[in-house]
Scaffold this motif. Structure first.
Motif, PDB file in Angstrom:
ATOM      1  N   SER A   1       0.836  -1.203   0.000  1.00 59.84           N
ATOM      2  CA  SER A   1       0.000   0.000   0.000  1.00 59.84           C
ATOM      3  C   SER A   1       0.868   1.249   0.000  1.00 59.84           C
ATOM      4  CB  SER A   1      -0.918  -0.002   1.226  1.00 59.84           C
ATOM      5  OG  SER A   1      -1.718   1.155   1.266  1.00 59.84           O
ATOM      6  N   LEU A   2       1.920   1.243   0.812  1.00 57.65           N
ATOM      7  CA  LEU A   2       2.827   2.384   0.891  1.00 57.65           C
ATOM      8  C   LEU A   2       3.516   2.632  -0.448  1.00 57.65           C
ATOM      9  CD1 LEU A   2       3.888   4.456   2.933  1.00 57.65           C
ATOM     10  CD2 LEU A   2       5.707   2.839   3.517  1.00 57.65           C
ATOM     11  N   GLY A   3       3.942   1.545  -1.104  1.00 64.24           N
ATOM     12  CA  GLY A   3       4.582   1.685  -2.407  1.00 64.24           C
ATOM     13  C   GLY A   3       3.643   2.257  -3.450  1.00 64.24           C
ATOM     14  N   GLU A   4       2.389   1.784  -3.457  1.00 63.23           N
ATOM     15  CA  GLU A   4       1.424   2.262  -4.458  1.00 63.23           C
ATOM     16  C   GLU A   4       1.044   3.715  -4.225  1.00 63.23           C
ATOM     17  OE1 GLU A   4      -1.708  -0.566  -4.083  1.00 63.23           O
ATOM     18  OE2 GLU A   4      -0.669  -2.128  -5.232  1.00 63.23           O
ATOM     19  N   VAL A   5       0.867   4.099  -2.956  1.00 60.79           N
ATOM     20  CA  VAL A   5       0.455   5.470  -2.661  1.00 60.79           C
ATOM     21  C   VAL A   5       1.569   6.470  -2.945  1.00 60.79           C
ATOM     22  CG1 VAL A   5      -0.225   7.042  -0.793  1.00 60.79           C
ATOM     23  CG2 VAL A   5      -1.313   4.803  -0.998  1.00 60.79           C
ATOM     24  N   THR A   6       2.799   6.097  -2.575  1.00 67.36           N
ATOM     25  CA  THR A   6       3.917   7.034  -2.743  1.00 67.36           C
ATOM     26  C   THR A   6       4.576   6.941  -4.114  1.00 67.36           C
ATOM     27  OG1 THR A   6       5.514   5.454  -1.816  1.00 67.36           O
ATOM     28  CG2 THR A   6       4.394   6.959  -0.261  1.00 67.36           C
ATOM     29  N   GLY A   7       4.231   5.923  -4.897  1.00 67.05           N
ATOM     30  CA  GLY A   7       4.862   5.758  -6.205  1.00 67.05           C
ATOM     31  C   GLY A   7       6.280   5.219  -6.104  1.00 67.05           C
ATOM     32  N   ALA A   8       6.530   4.399  -5.074  1.00 69.28           N
ATOM     33  CA  ALA A   8       7.843   3.758  -4.932  1.00 69.28           C
ATOM     34  C   ALA A   8       7.900   2.586  -5.908  1.00 69.28           C
ATOM     35  CB  ALA A   8       8.047   3.304  -3.492  1.00 69.28           C
TER      36      ALA A   8
ATOM     37  N   PHE B   1       6.032  -6.624  -5.716  1.00 69.20           N
ATOM     38  CA  PHE B   1       4.805  -7.373  -5.429  1.00 69.20           C
ATOM     39  C   PHE B   1       4.078  -7.785  -6.696  1.00 69.20           C
ATOM     40  CE2 PHE B   1       5.470  -5.214  -1.349  1.00 69.20           C
ATOM     41  CZ  PHE B   1       5.289  -6.277  -0.467  1.00 69.20           C
ATOM     42  N   ALA B   2       4.163  -6.961  -7.746  1.00 70.25           N
ATOM     43  CA  ALA B   2       3.496  -7.295  -8.998  1.00 70.25           C
ATOM     44  C   ALA B   2       4.172  -8.462  -9.702  1.00 70.25           C
ATOM     45  CB  ALA B   2       3.475  -6.068  -9.910  1.00 70.25           C
ATOM     46  N   SER B   3       5.464  -8.664  -9.429  1.00 71.24           N
ATOM     47  CA  SER B   3       6.236  -9.690 -10.135  1.00 71.24           C
ATOM     48  C   SER B   3       6.240 -11.040  -9.434  1.00 71.24           C
ATOM     49  CB  SER B   3       7.695  -9.213 -10.308  1.00 71.24           C
ATOM     50  OG  SER B   3       7.740  -7.991 -11.001  1.00 71.24           O
TER      51      SER B   3
END
Length: 409
Positions: A119-126, A133-135
């Protein structure tokens, strides 16, 4: 994973521990959203809960103000800004969990970390966190719990998750480190916020102690009868003592109307509670058999475990009343008389006959006497006067009418 709308969280990254607010996925206007405390420029992080609270109290702008549950979150006591143990996310230490076995604690902790990190990665664009996670779809199985890794191939998959994390977690953490923006907060405001947290914590502790004390007191005062089969079934053993003898029966109320253990107006009575218990096992033709809760009583009766316990509220004694009535109103225990008359009325009501009403209509002086003694507003001008032997005789007649309803006496 959570039903809470906005959650204070503690994050452990490379440079240390930080505090912020997380709003997991919510729906609004048909779209799904997720957010952390921040603004268009990025994430807001704080080095202590007090600094986080001081920032919120300062009124400075942030994106979570538009969250539909923000006003409810703001109204919470100040100490709830401190994350619970389950809301502590050691992101940098995630590989250590995978070094151990897939226990409930390890899997659930890793699942929470994966959830928040993604969630943190998606919100901040990391990007590296999002790509990680997608891989690797196998990472999603962690959310299934420890049971997923209990099978034949469980340890192998757990090890595969470990290798995946070992190979790519450094980039995930570094991509999140790049998003760290620690917000500066005035020291005086921070001290004031800490005082609010401490005061709220003390108030919460006092409230818990008060609630625990009240619960213990309520437990002490609780009537054991309420937790018995009789309390659960709503059916009461009754003990009736009159004219030197005692009998036992059962009574309940259905939609406010009395129902006795009996049939066709005859109350089945027993000289001992043991005889009553034995009789129940061998007989089912009575007015209580159709009751929805009767099976609860019979389950214990058939197992030989039914304890006939009479609550004091269901003990009726007529002893001495006839003699006291003859002495005069001041000698009569009106509480005893009132309870005795209650049983007369219940028995007549259940039997669906007019014997009690008919007797009182035929003996208006007794009806006036009972109204006076029991506090009725009817015939308010009436005052009993000697001699009182007619009243005592009439009361004994009422007792005899009750006895005639008994199967045994």
């Amino acid at each position: 994973m959570t039903s809470r709308a906005i959650i204070p969280v503690k994050l452990s990254l490379t440079e240390g521990d930080y505090y912020t607010l997380w709003a997991p996925t919510w729906k609004e206007h048909g779209a799904e959203w997720q957010a952390f405390l921040g603004d268009d420029a990025g994430l807001f992080l704080f080095t202590s809960p007090a600094r986080l609270l001081a920032f919120l109290n300062s009124g400075r702008k942030h994106d979570l103000r538009s969250h539909p549950k923000w006003s409810s979150f703001e109204a919470q006591p100040a100490d709830l800004i401190v994350p619970d143990k389950k809301d502590v996310y050691d992101i940098v230490g995630a590989p250590e969990l995978l070094a151990g076995r897939p226990s409930y604690e390890n899997v659930s902790a890793l699942s929470r970390i994966f959830h928040l990190t993604r969630s943190l990665g998606e919100v901040t664009g990391a990007d590296d966190a999002v790509l990680f996670f997608a891989s690797h779809s196998m990472l999603g199985n962690v959310h299934r719990g420890a049971e997923h890794y209990a099978g034949e191939h469980g340890m192998g998959e757990w090890s595969a998750v470990g290798r995946t994390v070992l190979g790519g977690w450094r980039k995930v953490v570094e991509s999140l480190d790049a998003q760290v923006r620690v917000i500066d907060v005035d020291e005086k405001e921070t001290a004031e916020a800490q005082s609010l947290i401490d005061a709220a914590h003390i108030a919460a502790a006092e409230a818990r102690a008060k609630a625990e004390l009240a619960a213990k007191e309520a437990e002490k005062q609780a009537d054991p009868y309420d937790s018995s089969v009789w309390g659960a079934a709503g059916i009461d053993p009754v003990k009736i003592t009159l004219q030197g003898k005692s009998v036992y029966t059962l009574r309940t109320y259905v939609e406010g109307r009395p129902v006795f253990l009996g049939r066709y107006g005859e109350i089945f009575t027993f000289p001992t509670h043991r005889q009553l218990s034995r009789w129940l096992v061998e007989n089912d033709e009575h007015d209580m058999a159709p009751l929805a809760t009767w099976e609860q009583v019979m389950t214990l009766a058939n197992a030989g475990e039914l304890d006939i316990t009479v609550h004091p509220d269901n003990e009726y004694s007529y002893q001495g009343l006839v003699a006291d009535i003859e002495k005069g109103p001041d000698a009569v225990d009106t509480a005893q008389m009132s309870r005795g008359y209650e049983l007369f009325a219940d028995a007549a009501d259940w039997a669906a006959d007019d014997s009690l009403n008919s007797y009182l209509l035929a003996n208006p002086r007794m009806q006036d006497y009972l109204s006076y003694m029991l506090g009725s507003t009817e015939n308010a001008g009436y005052v009993p006067s000697a001699p009182f032997n007619d009243h005592s005789t009439a009361w004994k007649d009422l007792e005899d009418m009750l006895i005639k309803r008994f199967s045994k006496f």
